[in-house]
Scaffold this motif. Structure first.
Motif, PDB file in Angstrom:
ATOM      1  N   TYR A 839     107.387  81.933 103.631  1.00 45.08           N
ATOM      2  CA  TYR A 839     106.759  80.621 103.729  1.00 45.08           C
ATOM      3  C   TYR A 839     107.864  79.585 103.874  1.00 45.08           C
ATOM      4  O   TYR A 839     108.912  79.677 103.226  1.00 45.08           O
ATOM      5  CB  TYR A 839     105.912  80.324 102.487  1.00 45.08           C
ATOM      6  N   ARG A 840     107.604  78.587 104.730  1.00 47.99           N
ATOM      7  CA  ARG A 840     108.597  77.561 105.005  1.00 47.99           C
ATOM      8  C   ARG A 840     108.043  76.198 104.592  1.00 47.99           C
ATOM      9  O   ARG A 840     106.963  75.804 105.028  1.00 47.99           O
ATOM     10  CB  ARG A 840     108.969  77.556 106.481  1.00 47.99           C
ATOM     11  N   VAL A 841     108.794  75.505 103.690  1.00 48.07           N
ATOM     12  CA  VAL A 841     108.414  74.178 103.195  1.00 48.07           C
ATOM     13  C   VAL A 841     109.183  73.148 104.014  1.00 48.07           C
ATOM     14  O   VAL A 841     110.423  73.160 104.029  1.00 48.07           O
ATOM     15  CB  VAL A 841     108.726  74.031 101.693  1.00 48.07           C
ATOM     16  N   HIS A 842     108.495  72.267 104.712  1.00 47.87           N
ATOM     17  CA  HIS A 842     109.088  71.168 105.474  1.00 47.87           C
ATOM     18  C   HIS A 842     108.930  69.900 104.662  1.00 47.87           C
ATOM     19  O   HIS A 842     107.793  69.519 104.325  1.00 47.87           O
ATOM     20  CB  HIS A 842     108.400  71.011 106.834  1.00 47.87           C
ATOM     21  N   TYR A 843     110.006  69.221 104.289  1.00 48.83           N
ATOM     22  CA  TYR A 843     109.903  67.986 103.492  1.00 48.83           C
ATOM     23  C   TYR A 843     110.791  66.928 104.115  1.00 48.83           C
ATOM     24  O   TYR A 843     111.776  67.214 104.781  1.00 48.83           O
ATOM     25  CB  TYR A 843     110.281  68.243 102.042  1.00 48.83           C
ATOM     26  N   ARG A 844     110.381  65.640 103.869  1.00 50.69           N
ATOM     27  CA  ARG A 844     111.030  64.511 104.511  1.00 50.69           C
ATOM     28  C   ARG A 844     111.029  63.325 103.561  1.00 50.69           C
ATOM     29  O   ARG A 844     110.025  63.017 102.935  1.00 50.69           O
ATOM     30  CB  ARG A 844     110.295  64.159 105.798  1.00 50.69           C
ATOM     31  N   ARG A 845     112.193  62.678 103.435  1.00 49.56           N
ATOM     32  CA  ARG A 845     112.298  61.444 102.644  1.00 49.56           C
ATOM     33  C   ARG A 845     111.826  60.286 103.525  1.00 49.56           C
ATOM     34  O   ARG A 845     112.468  59.939 104.503  1.00 49.56           O
ATOM     35  CB  ARG A 845     113.745  61.220 102.197  1.00 49.56           C
ATOM     36  N   GLU A 846     110.719  59.722 103.158  1.00 54.33           N
ATOM     37  CA  GLU A 846     110.153  58.652 103.989  1.00 54.33           C
ATOM     38  C   GLU A 846     110.859  57.328 103.765  1.00 54.33           C
ATOM     39  O   GLU A 846     111.174  56.630 104.719  1.00 54.33           O
ATOM     40  CB  GLU A 846     108.654  58.514 103.711  1.00 54.33           C
ATOM     41  N   ARG A 847     111.200  57.000 102.538  1.00 56.74           N
ATOM     42  CA  ARG A 847     111.917  55.763 102.277  1.00 56.74           C
ATOM     43  C   ARG A 847     112.369  55.740 100.835  1.00 56.74           C
ATOM     44  O   ARG A 847     111.928  56.529 100.016  1.00 56.74           O
ATOM     45  CB  ARG A 847     111.026  54.541 102.537  1.00 56.74           C
ATOM     46  N   SER A 848     113.303  54.793 100.537  1.00 58.44           N
ATOM     47  CA  SER A 848     113.711  54.526  99.160  1.00 58.44           C
ATOM     48  C   SER A 848     112.758  53.516  98.550  1.00 58.44           C
ATOM     49  O   SER A 848     112.223  52.634  99.248  1.00 58.44           O
ATOM     50  CB  SER A 848     115.149  53.977  99.139  1.00 58.44           C
ATOM     51  N   LEU A 849     112.557  53.629  97.285  1.00 57.10           N
ATOM     52  CA  LEU A 849     111.655  52.707  96.597  1.00 57.10           C
ATOM     53  C   LEU A 849     112.320  51.378  96.314  1.00 57.10           C
ATOM     54  O   LEU A 849     111.666  50.436  95.858  1.00 57.10           O
ATOM     55  CB  LEU A 849     111.157  53.339  95.293  1.00 57.10           C
ATOM     56  N   HIS A 850     113.662  51.280  96.552  1.00 58.92           N
ATOM     57  CA  HIS A 850     114.346  50.001  96.356  1.00 58.92           C
ATOM     58  C   HIS A 850     114.249  49.196  97.634  1.00 58.92           C
ATOM     59  O   HIS A 850     114.450  49.726  98.732  1.00 58.92           O
ATOM     60  CB  HIS A 850     115.817  50.246  95.988  1.00 58.92           C
ATOM     61  N   ARG A 851     114.001  47.923  97.483  1.00 56.19           N
ATOM     62  CA  ARG A 851     113.761  47.107  98.659  1.00 56.19           C
ATOM     63  C   ARG A 851     115.018  46.921  99.494  1.00 56.19           C
ATOM     64  O   ARG A 851     114.966  46.595 100.655  1.00 56.19           O
ATOM     65  CB  ARG A 851     113.202  45.739  98.231  1.00 56.19           C
ATOM     66  N   HIS A 852     116.194  47.085  98.857  1.00 55.51           N
ATOM     67  CA  HIS A 852     117.428  46.899  99.614  1.00 55.51           C
ATOM     68  C   HIS A 852     117.875  48.164 100.354  1.00 55.51           C
ATOM     69  O   HIS A 852     118.841  48.129 101.083  1.00 55.51           O
ATOM     70  CB  HIS A 852     118.551  46.459  98.666  1.00 55.51           C
TER      71      HIS A 852
END
Length: 1240
Positions: A839-852
């Motif tokens: 099984y292959r897990v594809h994951y992606r960081r969509e954004r940082s929770l810090h506004r900067h």
């Protein structure tokens, strides 16, 4: 005096006589004559040369000489042919006038006289050598039956000395001898049994007379061997000697020869033995094919019975030699000269041996002692003369004559009565050198009468040397058996008698031994390589060693490849002939040392030869070969290769290997191959060249023995099956027409096999198969001669498809700011449609929770095993929003994705601040400025600043800590120590804690109020090299720079770094400019000190005057003018010559001069006229005086020269510029070619 007293006196006198044996009377003192040289007792002379009879003697006064011949006085004055050499008694008898030597044969004796006595020589027997001629005789041919014995007699004429006999043919070739045919001691030639090859008509006996070096020959003997009747073998019978017993008498010291030559068929073998004893192996030799026994230097122990035995297959025979040894007189102890002081006592002894015992006769001054004047001081006791209370006039020469029936001996010994004080004869200040632990012998040769006593002293005369470790010899020498360094020094020997004292100084130097510390070592090298033999030597510093090298106990070859250096021998480009034992020999004047090492030269073995095939079979053959030279490296193995001329011609493949000890191999072969074999040998150096190929051996075709290997089945599409295999090689095919029968059926579904026959390929594709089902597979080889054995089945699968279902129930559990655990449920097996790979897990960081920090990261994936239903993601970023989905993975690829799931990671500790800058505000304050971290990993809650003073030794300052708000980016620190280095560490923090710190160091500014300015004594000067700036600096250890800029120009400051001095030269300043210059001291990028500015004026340079001769335009103009003048001169010259002919040439054409040369056929030029410079014209004639008569022609080129000496040929042709002749006072005008050269 009683007899016991006489015996004691005799022993005493003998002892005293022994003590005087080493005395040598100096030649400046009176002494009786002593014979120093005389001719041999048995003197055979050459009748063609003068007779010289030697007699030399010494004495003081020098002796006079007289001779006797045959016992009577020989009056030399009466025979003009006899002269005596001056100052000697040597006689020279001149026979050059035709006198016969026989007239002077006889027994001669020489006498040497002076006032103190007479010495006589031995009796010298003069005999003329003789080489008589062979008597004339003719020999009838000798006819012998094959197998019989035969003797060819030589019987040479008797000569003096006896001749040397040998047999040759009329071509002066020695006749071959063997155990069957040999020459006896008497010169006869013996045949134990004759053979047909013995027939010849030129058996010639030669006699060589060694004294006259003449050779005489006997008349040739002819031998004819017949074979009329059968040959009968027989037991041995001695031809020489006769009978069973012989007697031999031999004198002590002479050579004994005994021989046994036997008749017999087969040829007998001869052996020797000695009864009741052994044959002396060191002095005995067996000659003439063991038929002769020779014993040299015979002694009494060699007497006895010797037996020779001849043996063949029919029996044996023996003969006994009874040897008797007698002895002519020989000296046991010859008389010694005796030097006595007046009133002293002494003795002369004459001890001689012999068998029978010799008789001793004494004479004095050449007269029998009984006939000599009486002397009361002497008494004869058998072989000893005893002297007592001698007087000055008792000096004389005594002769001892020992005789028996086999010879006589004569010896002179004088008694010299002298009274002399001691004198040391050893040279003064002689230096003896000896190696440590070796014996040293210091000489002290002295003379005196009475005999002086010798004492020794070392270094000083304080104590006499005595006892260990010294040995005192009767000759006066001092011996040190084992010399040590402490024995070095000055030695004094003192000689004393009742008439005086004498001393001498000698010196002993004990040296360290010469030793080879690093000897040459055994070397094994390949041919054409280089080899080095070391020979490191240790020696005494005062000795100069000489190092030499030898090979096999001989000199090194004279070859530049052998390079001998101080402590090594190098051989370049080694060849096989260089192999051997190399010895390093180190010699000094006192000792030597040597060391040897073997050099073995190796190379690849030679190629094997003589390949032979035997024992042919359908699938086998026997191969044998002969190994080549191993070149000093044993063969380890043989590699057998083959070539298949039918399938792979020109390609050699390895077949098998056999050990190096074998030279044969049984080869297993394959059908349908045209074999050729070759063999390579391997040793430690490498493989040999291949041998020549064997003859071709062909095997017959057959059905295949094996099926293809590596049979596999797989699919490339979801509805096919690809069957692959490894094809057979041509060697495995066993015959022509190779094909493959491919068979398949669905496992546990189909009963019958599907099959197809394909050509020689390696794959077959079955289409229309179900998706991913198992198949049984077979591949069988077939050729024109049958099928291979039945193959076994293998399992393969048809092609796979993509999975049709996605994992479900996806959940995410966040573990911390960087890790999360993902779980799912398995897809159904039927939906995989192939082998599940995971099984292959594809994951992606969509954004940082810090506004900067809201930038996106790339998508990542992680694969988990087939049995997993959960897995961890460990590389997440804190305080971020992630999304993921999961797919099932088969051999064909990934299936559909699951629903997307999103999750957030919590805050983490921040990263280090992005930057930190420290600047000094004043001597006690600094300003810190920073930037927030790039990786905030949450909401920043503030900063932590830690700082303390540091020194070069350790962190000695107290640590200060300061908490700063999150919205600050700088801070001022006050109340710091001036001129002190500080370390600052700044870290950011979130709610999860502090991140890693960022550290900087700086130095506070020097306190200006506490001392003088940092810079002072600024000055400048300008030279052609630039502006030199100088200053003094009192600040801390910093980096110094010189900055400068053009005044009122608005440009930036330019900077040059100063390398640790207080002077700096600015080279880049422009002339005629005004510059502002200052000095700057900086540390870690912060400004510390700045000097006041200087105004530096660089003066303008004076423009140099331009030389027109160096300008390019001027040079070009002059070149053009010169070229134009040259062209004009050439045009004028061409016109003047009217096409290359002089006017005189036209006149010659009109007159038809017979010497004009015809036109050359090769280059179509006239032979008479040439365009070459500096050469006379061909055909011109020049007078021998070198002058040429000037022709009266108006058309000559005289007007074009400055001299009236222009020369012409006799025919009037112009040669002034071609002959190279010039006037002595004028230079000719240059020709056009010369003018061109001068311009160029």
């Amino acid at each position: 005096m009683d007899r016991s007293g006489d015996a004691r006196l005799v022993l005493l006198l003998l002892f005293m006589s022994h003590m005087t044996t080493a005395l040598e009377v100096p030649l400046d003192l009176p002494q009786p004559p002593t014979i120093t040289h005389q001719s041999p007792k048995d003197y055979i002379v050459d009748p063609r040369e003068n007779i010289v009879i030697y007699c030399e003697a010494k004495g003081k006064p020098h002796p006079s000489f007289s001779w006797t011949r045959n016992g009577t006085h020989f009056d030399i004055e009466k025979d003009p042919k006899v002269i005596m050499k001056p100052h000697t008694g040597t006689l020279v008898i001149d026979i050059s006038g035709g006198e016969k030597t026989e007239a002077y044969e006889g027994i001669y004796q020489c006498a040497a006289h002076n006032q103190l006595g007479t010495a006589v020589s031995s009796h010298i027997h003069i005999r003329q050598s003789r080489s008589p001629l062979w008597s004339k005789e003719r020999f009838s041919p000798i006819v012998a039956q094959k197998g019989q014995s035969l003797v060819l007699h030589c019987r040479p004429p008797a000569g003096l000395p006896p001749p040397i006999v040998f047999w040759m043919d009329n071509n002066f070739q020695r006749l071959p001898q063997s155990r069957r045919v040999s020459q006896g001691l008497n010169g006869d030639l013996y045949f134990s049994n004759v053979q047909m090859e013995d027939s010849r008509n030129n058996y010639i006996c030669y006699a060589r007379f060694p004294h006259t070096q003449t050779i005489q020959q006997k008349q040739p003997i002819s031998v004819h061997v017949t074979e009329h009747k059968p040959i009968e073998e027989r037991a041995p019978v001695f031809m020489v000697p006769s009978g069973s017993l012989s007697s031999e008498l031999v004198l002590r010291g002479e050579t004994l020869e005994m021989e046994c030559i036997a008749d017999g068929l087969p040829t007998p073998a001869v052996s020797w033995s000695k009864r009741s004893g052994e044959i002396p192996s060191a002095r005995a030799s067996f000659l003439n094919y063991n038929k002769t026994l020779r014993i040299t230097d015979v002694s009494e122990a060699d007497a006895g019975e010797y037996q020779c035995r001849a043996t063949n297959t029919h029996g044996s025979v023996h003969h006994t030699y009874r040897v008797t040894v007698r002895a002519a007189p020989y000296w046991i102890s010859a008389p010694k000269n005796l030097v006595l002081a007046p009133l002293e006592t002494g003795a002369i002894s004459c001890l001689a041996g012999g068998n029978p015992k010799p008789t001793i006769h004494w004479s004095v001054n050449g007269l029998p002692i009984n006939d000599a004047p009486k002397d009361p001081s002497r008494r004869v006791e058998n072989d000893t003369i005893i002297f007592s209370a001698v007087q000055t006039g008792s000096s004389a020469v005594y002769q001892c004559n020992a005789t028996n029936q086999y010879g006589d001996l004569l010896y002179n010994a004088f008694v010299n009565v002298l009274a002399e004080p001691p004198r040391v004869l050893t040279p003064s200040d002689k230096v003896y050198q000896v190696i440590v632990n070796k014996p040293a012998l210091l000489e002290c040769v002295s003379f005196g009468s009475p005999v002086p006593t010798i004492t020794w002293f070392k270094d000083s005369r304080s104590s006499m040397l005595d006892g260990d470790p010294y040995v005192f010899h009767d000759s006066g020498a001092l011996e040190i058996p084992v010399s040590q360094g402490s024995n070095s020094g000055k030695y004094t020997c003192v000689a004393r008698n009742n008439l005086g004292i004498s001393e001498n100084h000698v010196y002993l130097e004990v040296k360290e031994p010469t030793r080879i510390l690093r000897p040459p070592e055994y070397r094994v090298v390949q041919r054409n390589a280089d080899v080095l033999f070391e020979c490191k030597v240790k020696h005494d510093p005062s000795l100069v060693p000489t190092v030499s090298w030898r090979r096999d106990n001989g000199e090194l070859p004279y070859d530049e490849r052998f390079r001998v250096e101080a402590d090594s021998l190098t051989i370049s480009d080694v060849s096989e002939s260089d192999a051997g034992v190399y010895t390093c020999m180190v010699n000094t004047t006192l000792d030597q040392d040597s060391a040897s090492a073997q050099l073995t030269v190796v190379e690849q073995p030679d190629a094997p030869t003589d390949l032979e095939l035997t024992d042919p079979g359908a699938r086998s053959v026997q191969l044998t070969w002969t190994p080549g030279d191993e070149h000093n490296s044993p063969t380890k193995k043989f590699l057998i290769q083959y070539e298949d001329a039918l399938h792979q011609s020109g390609v050699w493949l390895n077949l098998t290997e056999v050990p190096g000890s074998r030279t044969t191999a049984h080869l297993k072969l394959s059908p349908y191959v045209h074999y050729s074999f070759r063999v390579l040998a391997l040793n430690d150096v490498g493989y040999s060249r291949p041998s020549r190929a064997s003859r071709q051996y062909r095997t017959s075709p057959a059905a295949p023995d094996e099926n293809p290997s590596e049979v596999k089945g797989h699919g490339t599409e979801h509805n096919n099956l690809v069957i692959t295999w490894k094809p057979l090689t041509p060697l495995q095919a066993n015959g022509p027409g190779l094909q493959y029968k491919v068979m398949w059926r669905q496992q546990e579904v189909e009963q019958d096999w599907s099959f197809v026959t394909v050509a020689n390929v390696s794959r077959f594709v079955v289409s229309g198969t179900p998706t991913f089902v198992p198949y049984e597979l077979k591949v069988q080889a077939i050729n024109d001669y049958g099928h291979a054995p039945k193959p076994s089945a293998v399992i393969g699968h048809s092609g796979e498809d993509f999975p049709s279902a996605a994992p479900e129930a996806v959940q995410v559990l966040v573990l911390n700011s960087t890790e999360a655990e993902v779980s799912w449920t398995h897809v159904p097996q039927r939906s995989v449609r192939g082998r599940l790979q995971g099984y292959r897990v594809h994951y992606r960081r969509e954004r940082s929770l810090h506004r900067h920090n809201s930038h996106h990261a790339e998508q990542r994936s992680k694969t988990f095993s087939t049995g997993s239903s959960s897995g961890r993601l460990t590389d997440l970023q804190p305080y971020s929003l992630y999304s993921l989905h999961i797919t099932a993975l088969s051999g064909r690829g990934e299936g559909p994705a699951s629903n997307t799931h999103r999750f957030q990671t919590p805050e983490g500790v921040p990263g280090a601040p992005a930057s930190l800058r420290v600047s000094a505000a004043d001597p006690e304050s600094v300003l810190l400025e920073w930037s927030p971290p790039h990786q905030r990993n949450g909401r920043l809650t503030g900063y932590t600043l830690r700082y303390h003073a540091v020194s070069s030794s350790s962190d000695a300052g107290e640590l200060q800590e300061l908490e700063l708000p999150a919205n600050h980016s700088s801070v001022f620190l006050h109340s710091l120590q001036h001129s002190t280095r500080y370390r600052f560490s700044l870290s950011a923090r979130t709610a999860r804690g502090s991140g890693p710190p960022l550290t900087q160091e700086t130095l506070t500014v020097l306190d200006r109020a506490g001392g003088a300015p940092a810079f002072g004594n600024l000055s400048w000067s300008v030279s052609g090299a630039g502006a030199l700036i100088s200053w003094q600096y009192w600040g801390p250890d910093t980096h110094l720079y010189v900055e400068y800029m053009i005044d009122n120009n608005g440009t930036d400051w330019l900077r040059e770094r100063v390398n640790g001095s207080q002077l700096h030269l600015l080279r880049a300043l422009q002339a005629g400019r005004l510059y502002r210059v200052r000095l700057l001291a900086r540390d870690h990028g912060s400004s510390i000190h700045q000097s006041e500015e200087l105004l530096v004026l660089v003066p303008a340079l004076v423009s140099p005057q331009v030389d027109i001769a160096t300008q390019g335009w001027f040079i070009g103009l002059m070149s053009a003018i010169a070229l134009l003048i040259l062209i004009l001169l050439i045009i004028c010259f061409i016109k003047r010559n009217k096409g290359g002919k002089y006017p005189v040439k036209e006149k010659e054409d009109a007159h038809g001069d017979p010497e004009i040369q015809p036109m050359k056929e090769d280059d179509m030029t006239f032979g008479e006229y040439s365009d070459e410079d500096h050469k006379p014209l061909k055909g011109s004639r020049t007078p021998s005086s070198g002058s040429v008569k000037r022709a009266d022609s108006d058309d000559s080129l005289v007007d074009y020269t400055d001299s009236g000496d222009t020369q012409f040929n006799e025919d009037g042709s112009f040669i002034g510029q071609y002959s190279g002749l010039q006037s002595a006072h004028h230079s000719p005008q240059p020709s056009p070619s010369t003018a061109f050269n001068s311009l160029v």
